[in-house]
Design a protein around this motif. Structure first.
Motif, PDB file in Angstrom:
ATOM      1  N   TYR A  32       0.853  -1.186   0.000  1.00  0.00           N
ATOM      2  CA  TYR A  32       0.000   0.000   0.000  1.00  0.00           C
ATOM      3  C   TYR A  32       0.896   1.246   0.000  1.00  0.00           C
ATOM      4  O   TYR A  32       2.107   1.150   0.256  1.00  0.00           O
ATOM      5  N   ASP A  50       1.483   3.688   1.971  1.00  0.00           N
ATOM      6  CA  ASP A  50       2.295   3.982   3.154  1.00  0.00           C
ATOM      7  C   ASP A  50       3.434   2.981   3.333  1.00  0.00           C
ATOM      8  O   ASP A  50       4.342   3.206   4.135  1.00  0.00           O
ATOM      9  N   ASP A  51       3.386   1.880   2.604  1.00  0.00           N
ATOM     10  CA  ASP A  51       4.484   0.903   2.681  1.00  0.00           C
ATOM     11  C   ASP A  51       5.674   1.332   1.825  1.00  0.00           C
ATOM     12  O   ASP A  51       6.747   0.724   1.904  1.00  0.00           O
ATOM     13  N   ASN A  98       8.645   3.720   0.951  1.00  0.00           N
ATOM     14  CA  ASN A  98       9.517   4.745   1.525  1.00  0.00           C
ATOM     15  C   ASN A  98      10.614   5.010   0.511  1.00  0.00           C
ATOM     16  O   ASN A  98      11.324   4.094   0.094  1.00  0.00           O
ATOM     17  N   PRO A 136      -6.280   4.706   5.315  1.00  0.00           N
ATOM     18  CA  PRO A 136      -6.419   6.151   5.106  1.00  0.00           C
ATOM     19  C   PRO A 136      -5.690   6.570   3.824  1.00  0.00           C
ATOM     20  O   PRO A 136      -4.811   5.855   3.331  1.00  0.00           O
TER      21      PRO A 136
END
Lengths: 164, 787, 268
Positions: free
Chosen positions: B25, B27-28, B30, B202
């Motif tokens: 997802y 947010d995974d 970086n 989110p």
């Protein structure tokens, strides 16, 4: 910074962390175990559930430093040798997931339910025990079926249970 | 039907990664050197900004930059847009106020974006945001939908009375005439409660800029990455379209809220170049409550006219639709063209007239949420039909049956032409599954225990498979609503399907592969579905409006047909036969009337080695694309029956039985379709019983977390009895109608009809919380005192 | 979350010493109220003293007519305790109704009582079961301990070590959950003691947990649900919010009290 040492999915881990680091942040950011998710900031959705010393907890409401010296199991740590854990297999078989975001927390909670309540679970028990896990996709119908089937599956593979 | 072909309940290919925690997802992700963004949001519903002093924040530890609306304006970054032009009755265009990504001079709802802090860590960004000094001149706010046009408060300069549009549809004169000759008129006042979508993931965005190549990349939680790229480039002007790559990887549910192009992703892309670092923003749930686009929020008065035979002869509706503080991406279409055209329901109603006033308030923008307009329409129709049947003393099922449309195609007075359906078949099946004939004995049994039992129907229809481009263009859409597909056959015979649809829970990696596997006669494991990356996939329109099956898969089918046609040309060369003699059957190209044939994969290899034909008359390779533009909407329809038991002492409503019988046309994977039905019902039940966004008079969101906004839990819902009937959709090559929104559309009136049946009166609003039901039950017990 | 200094003492004495020295402290028990509050930046202690490693704060013991529970015992441990189930099944059932399974695996009795959230369950149990709150400094009767919402008799730096409950002859707890938060919208703990009946209500009162003396009087004469007919609580003293206004809460107090008495009587 505070030093924490803990065991995560069978591996020993030691790190210096800012004390305000949540366990879920430690897992996701430090260890890159991104299977544990964050879905709320009020300790309700359960997407972040992991096992701490064998018990299901919300890793968003636990400081990493509180988990010092404990044993953590995450969604990445429950299958063995490429074989899905019976609860993982049951979620797949019974279509107990759609977007997959709540799924890791659901599965970790479901395993905990079986550990506490046994392998034969009626619908009402499962629904009540899922109080701390929100899913927006499935309407829970197939999650309930998956948990019941996964509970049965766990009875048939005792090795899997011992793995924790 | 093969084990993995069309109609088979194939277990999902994507689940292996999801059940093992390997989903990826936003947010995974970086990125190297990544910085974190945090948005300072308005604490006031309505205020003029006298000044913003970012100075104290910029010197805080870890702070890289602090930006305000002035910085965006200086870089000529445009505002967020609404892509559907609605014209008022008088022909004037809707009044669209400016929608800057970061506020310029004014904030208009609690959560509005004032400034952004970019820092080394999120905690540092939050610390610094607290140091920004904003001097607000707090203004009175308008919050309530029904009050929006009756207040001196003015949300936008472009609209003196907060009206966005006064729109209408239908035939006013015919409708008035129908009411004039009516034997009976049933009236109802309804509030369709405001909802917060709350996908469990989110929203999030990571913006990145490569100074070497001048390329921008945005990872974003989007249901339609190409549309996001188009809007960000062509309208907002953050980056040129061909230099912007938008990636929507695994997305954790959308339900409409991830269709729209928001301030946060806009700022992340822009700021990445400004600070020369990747910039990441992940919403926390508190931010999501404030600033994800909300859904519904209608106030409606409606009337239904019936003649002496109990036939519905007219319907008139007036709705005020709250659009919030700004016009979100598709907001204007939702209470207009996604709403009023559905007001005929499944019924033969000769005259319909609907007026909709869209209004601004000092609340979060309102846009499409699962069903988008169609749940609101269905709530009006099905509550009115139920109430009419009760007032006429008729059985609600039989009253519906008497008024069902039975001849197709059927043109309604509100634009739509229904292509096919068999509504009575769904009703009959639902009555049977629900054991309707024994309801009275169950009701008596409940009464013996001091409980009130009720049963409610919802005979819904929706228009989905969105949408024929020419039609929506004539209605004001800024885009076409076709879908694209590309089928790439590899030399080994494996296939990649690139689709403009996007899967965020729908299981496209499985169902789309089922279609291709079935058509090409190859193993489902040989097919992979590629989506969600504008660098990989040709332009596409994304996933919403139950369109990925009917439109997205039709595009794939069209491309597959082209692949087969090309394969036949290759095979003709290989077999030295005439192209007309080549057959494709069960995964093999063969020469008719002979035993000469080759598997699909072998012909694919021949296409690539091209040894058997000249590249001049037949191009090497095997790759075909298609764009499919539907010729009509599709019309899934069905009957849901809800049976409730109410504890009059506490007001707790328990759903004892749920029956859903739906006609989705041809079904690719019944397991997945039933899952969509379950999830839709849960959201509909949530709207009816549990969920409701509440603002106080000053514009503070009271229901700003899961502590106050009640999400459906497992314990709140029963298991569902799901049945199907089938009339294939005639307007697309696969016969698919779509299933994604049905439950959310059908459920709310079924629940409320059941509760009002149990209570014996109509006076209950959504959400029918225990408190509301208890109070209504008191009234039912003491009719004399209450009236 | 704001930055803080983290301390992990291993004895109550060490914890109290830290609390005496450090500025702006908070004790961390299960953390299921404090940490969410800190995450939302609604609390920002400079020093956080984690009580999780203090062995003397654990344990459950029955002695005569009291059950004494260590302050750091988790809700799940109380719910599953053989001693508690045997002596005061209503208390074990109450613990099983707190939060959700994950909350029960972390939240503690001491934390719940020290926080005195107006919709928490334990304060009602303490009042109804005539509990004594034992701290590192003194013993405080529950009747004196709870002093209004989020307010207790605890002094700065004072640490709850144990809670001692009187074993009733009959008791039950009924809870009507807030549909969203699942906290008690109204929770009623009814307990019959040799000294009389106690009825304690959480969730409903505008000043936090309270006893209903009219109900206690009625039930002391006749421990049956019928005895509560016509006995009401004043709407003016009830809390009101979007989930339940004062009238509804007052009504639910009556319903839940009757159901609690029925459950207590049914248990025998």
């Amino acid at each position: 910074m505070t030093t924490v040492s803990l065991t995560v999915n069978g591996q020993s881990v030691t790190a210096d962390v800012d004390p305000r680091t949540l366990l879920v942040q430690f897992l996701r950011d430090n260890l890159r175990l991104t299977g544990t998710h964050v879905g709320c900031d009020t300790s309700q959705c359960g997407a972040c559930v992991v096992h701490l010393n064998g018990q299901a907890v919300k890793s968003c409401t636990t400081l990493a430093v509180q988990a010092n010296a404990s044993v953590i199991t995450t969604i990445e740590g429950i299958s063995q040798g490429g074989e899905l854990h019976p609860m993982q297999a049951a979620f797949r078989e019974h279509h107990g997931l759609q977007c997959g975001y709540c799924t890791p927390g659901m599965i970790m909670s479901a395993i905990d339910i079986v550990n506490r309540k046994g392998n034969t679970l009626d619908e009402q028990t499962i629904r009540a025990e899922l109080e701390g896990n929100l899913c927006r996709c499935t309407g829970y119908h197939n999650i309930v079926k998956a948990v019941a089937a996964g509970a049965q599956g766990m009875a048939q593979t005792p090795l899997q249970q011992a793995a924790e | 039907m093969t084990e993995t072909g069309i109609g088979a309940p194939v277990r999902r290919k994507e689940d292996q990664r999801f059940v093992t925690g390997q989903g990826r997802y936003v947010d995974d992700f970086n990125r190297p050197g990544q910085a974190h963004a945090y948005f300072l949001r308005s604490p006031h519903a309505h205020a003029a900004i006298r000044s913003i002093d970012t100075g104290p924040a910029t010197i805080m530890p870890g702070v890289i930059a602090v930006f305000t609306g002035d910085d965006l304006a200086a870089d000529k970054i445009g505002g967020l847009i609404c892509g559907w032009m609605i014209h008022s009755k008088d022909g004037s265009p809707m009044k669209a106020g400016p929608h800057p990504a970061l506020a310029q001079g004014k904030v208009r709802y609690v959560g509005d974006h004032v400034a952004v802090v970019i820092a080394e860590t999120l905690a540092q960004a939050k610390d610094a945001a607290e140091a920004i000094v904003v001097d607000y001149d707090v203004l009175p706010a308008v919050v309530e939908t029904a009050q929006a046009t009756k207040t001196p408060v003015q949300v936008h300069e472009v609209s003196a009375d907060n009206t966005v549009f006064n729109w209408h549809l239908g035939n006013k004169d015919e409708t008035e005439a129908a009411f004039a000759r009516a034997k009976h008129v049933t009236k109802i006042d309804l509030v369709n409660n405001r909802l917060v979508p709350n996908p469990i993931e989110p929203r999030a965005a990571v913006g990145e800029y490569d100074f070497g190549t001048d390329n921008y990349t945005l990872y974003t939680t989007s249901q339609n990455p190409h549309v996001a790229r188009l809007v960000l480039s062509a309208f907002i002007g953050v980056a040129p379209e061909h230099k912007l790559r938008v990636i929507a990887p695994d997305v954790g549910g959308g339900f409409g809220s991830k269709i729209f192009i928001y301030a946060e992703e806009t700022v992340c892309v822009w700021a990445a170049k400004k600070v020369k670092r990747p910039v990441k923003w992940t919403s926390d749930r508190s931010e999501a409550f404030l600033s994800d686009a909300h859904g519904r929020d209608h106030v409606t008065h409606a009337e239904m006219a019936t003649d002496e035979n109990g036939k519905i002869i007219g319907l008139r509706v007036h709705t005020t639709a709250n659009l919030g503080a700004y016009l979100s991406t598709f907001s204007s279409s939702v209470p207009t063209y996604l709403y009023a055209p559905l007001l005929s329901g499944q019924y033969d109603i000769p005259a319909i007239y609907c007026e909709v006033d869209g209004v601004y308030t000092n609340t979060a923008p309102v846009d499409a949420y699962r069903g988008a307009g169609r749940p609101e329409a269905t709530f009006v129709v099905e509550r009115l039909v139920e109430k009419t049947a009760r007032e006429l003393g008729q059985n609600p099922a039989e009253f519906r049956r008497k008024n069902y449309i039975t001849q197709f195609p059927h043109a309604t007075p509100v634009i739509m032409t229904y292509d096919t359906g068999d509504y009575a078949a769904s009703l009959d099946k639902a009555l049977e599954i629900s054991d309707y004939k024994n309801f009275d004995s169950r009701k008596q049994e409940s009464a013996r225990r001091g409980k009130l039992r009720g049963i409610g129907f919802s005979s819904y229809i929706e228009a989905c498979g969105i949408a024929p481009s020419q039609a929506v263009g004539s209605l004001g859409a800024g885009v076409g609503l076709w879908e694209s597909a590309e089928v790439r056959v590899n030399p080994t015979g494996s296939v990649e399907v690139l689709t403009g649809s996007h899967s965020h829970g729908q299981g496209h990696e499985t169902t789309f592969a089922q279609l291709v596997s079935d058509r090409l006669g190859i193993s489902i494991d040989q097919v992979s579905i590629v989506h969600g990356d504008t660098d990989k996939v040709q332009f596409g329109m994304g996933t919403y409006g139950s369109r990925s099956g009917a439109v997205g898969m039709s595009a794939i089918a069209k491309a597959v047909d082209k692949v087969i046609a090309k394969g036949k040309k290759v095979a003709a060369h290989v077999f030295e036969a005439s192209e007309g003699d080549i057959e494709f059957k069960d995964g093999r190209f063969g020469v008719a009337g002979t035993d000469r044939s080759m598997a699909f994969g072998e012909i694919a290899l021949q296409a690539y080695i091209a040894h058997k034909f000249s590249g001049q008359d037949l191009e090497p390779g095997l790759k075909e694309g298609a764009f499919y533009d539907p010729t009509n909407f599709t019309f899934p329809a069905g009957v849901h029956i809800c049976e409730v038991e109410i504890d009059p002492d506490t007001g707790v409503t328990k759903i004892e039985r749920w029956t859903a019988v739906d006609d989705f046309g041809v079904i690719i994977n019944p397991m997945i379709v039933e899952g969509q039905v379950h999830g839709g019902i849960a959201q509909g039940v949530g709207q009816a019983l549990l969920e409701g966004a509440v603002y106080d008079q000053s514009g503070q969101l009271i229901t700003a977390s899961f502590n106050d906004y009640c999400m459906p839990r497992a314990i709140d819902l029963p298991s569902f009895q799901v049945g199907m009937t089938t009339t294939p959709c005639p307007s697309n090559p696969l016969g698919i109608k779509g299933c994604g929104e049905a439950g959310a559309i059908a459920a709310p009136p079924a629940v409320i009809n059941a509760i009002t049946d149990a209570l014996g009166h109509e006076d209950i609003a959504m959400p029918a919380t225990p408190q509301a039901v208890w109070r209504a039950a008191q009234k039912a017990r003491m009719p004399m005192a209450a009236e | 979350m704001y930055a803080f200094e983290y301390h992990r003492p291993t004895s109550v004495k060490e914890a109290a010493g830290l609390a005496g020295k450090a500025e702006d402290i908070k004790f961390l028990a299960g953390g299921h109220t404090l940490l969410p509050t800190m995450k939302l930046r609604l609390a920002g202690p400079a020093n956080l003293i984690d009580l999780g490693q203090i062995a003397e704060l654990r344990g459950i013991e029955r002695s005569g007519d009291t059950v004494t529970i260590g302050a750091m015992m988790k809700h799940a441990e109380v719910a599953n305790s053989a001693e508690v189930k045997e002596a005061i099944p209503a208390l074990a059932e109450m613990a099983e109704l707190i939060g959700d399974p994950h909350v029960r695996n972390r939240g503690t009795i001491g934390g719940s009582i020290a926080n005195n959230d107006p919709s928490a369950d334990y304060p009602a149990a303490c009042l109804a079961l005539n509990a004594t709150i034992i701290t590192n400094q003194r013993k405080i009767a529950a009747d004196d301990f709870f002093q209004g919402i989020f307010t207790t008799a605890l002094e700065e730096g004072e640490i709850i070590t144990q809670v001692s409950f009187k074993v009733p002859s009959q008791a039950a707890y009924t809870k009507f959950r807030n549909p969203a938060s699942r906290y008690a919208l109204v929770g009623v703990f009814v307990a019959k003691h040799a000294s009389g009946v106690r009825v304690a209500v959480t969730g409903a009162g505008s000043s936090g947990v309270f006893r209903v003396t009219d109900m206690e009087r009625a039930l002391s004469g006749n421990f049956a649900a019928e005895a509560l007919e016509g006995v009401t609580v004043a709407e003016s003293e009830m809390n009101s919010d979007i989930h339940a206004d004062a009238a509804y809460r007052a009504h639910l107090v009556g319903v839940m009290a009757r159901r609690a008495v029925q459950a207590a009587v049914a248990r025998g």
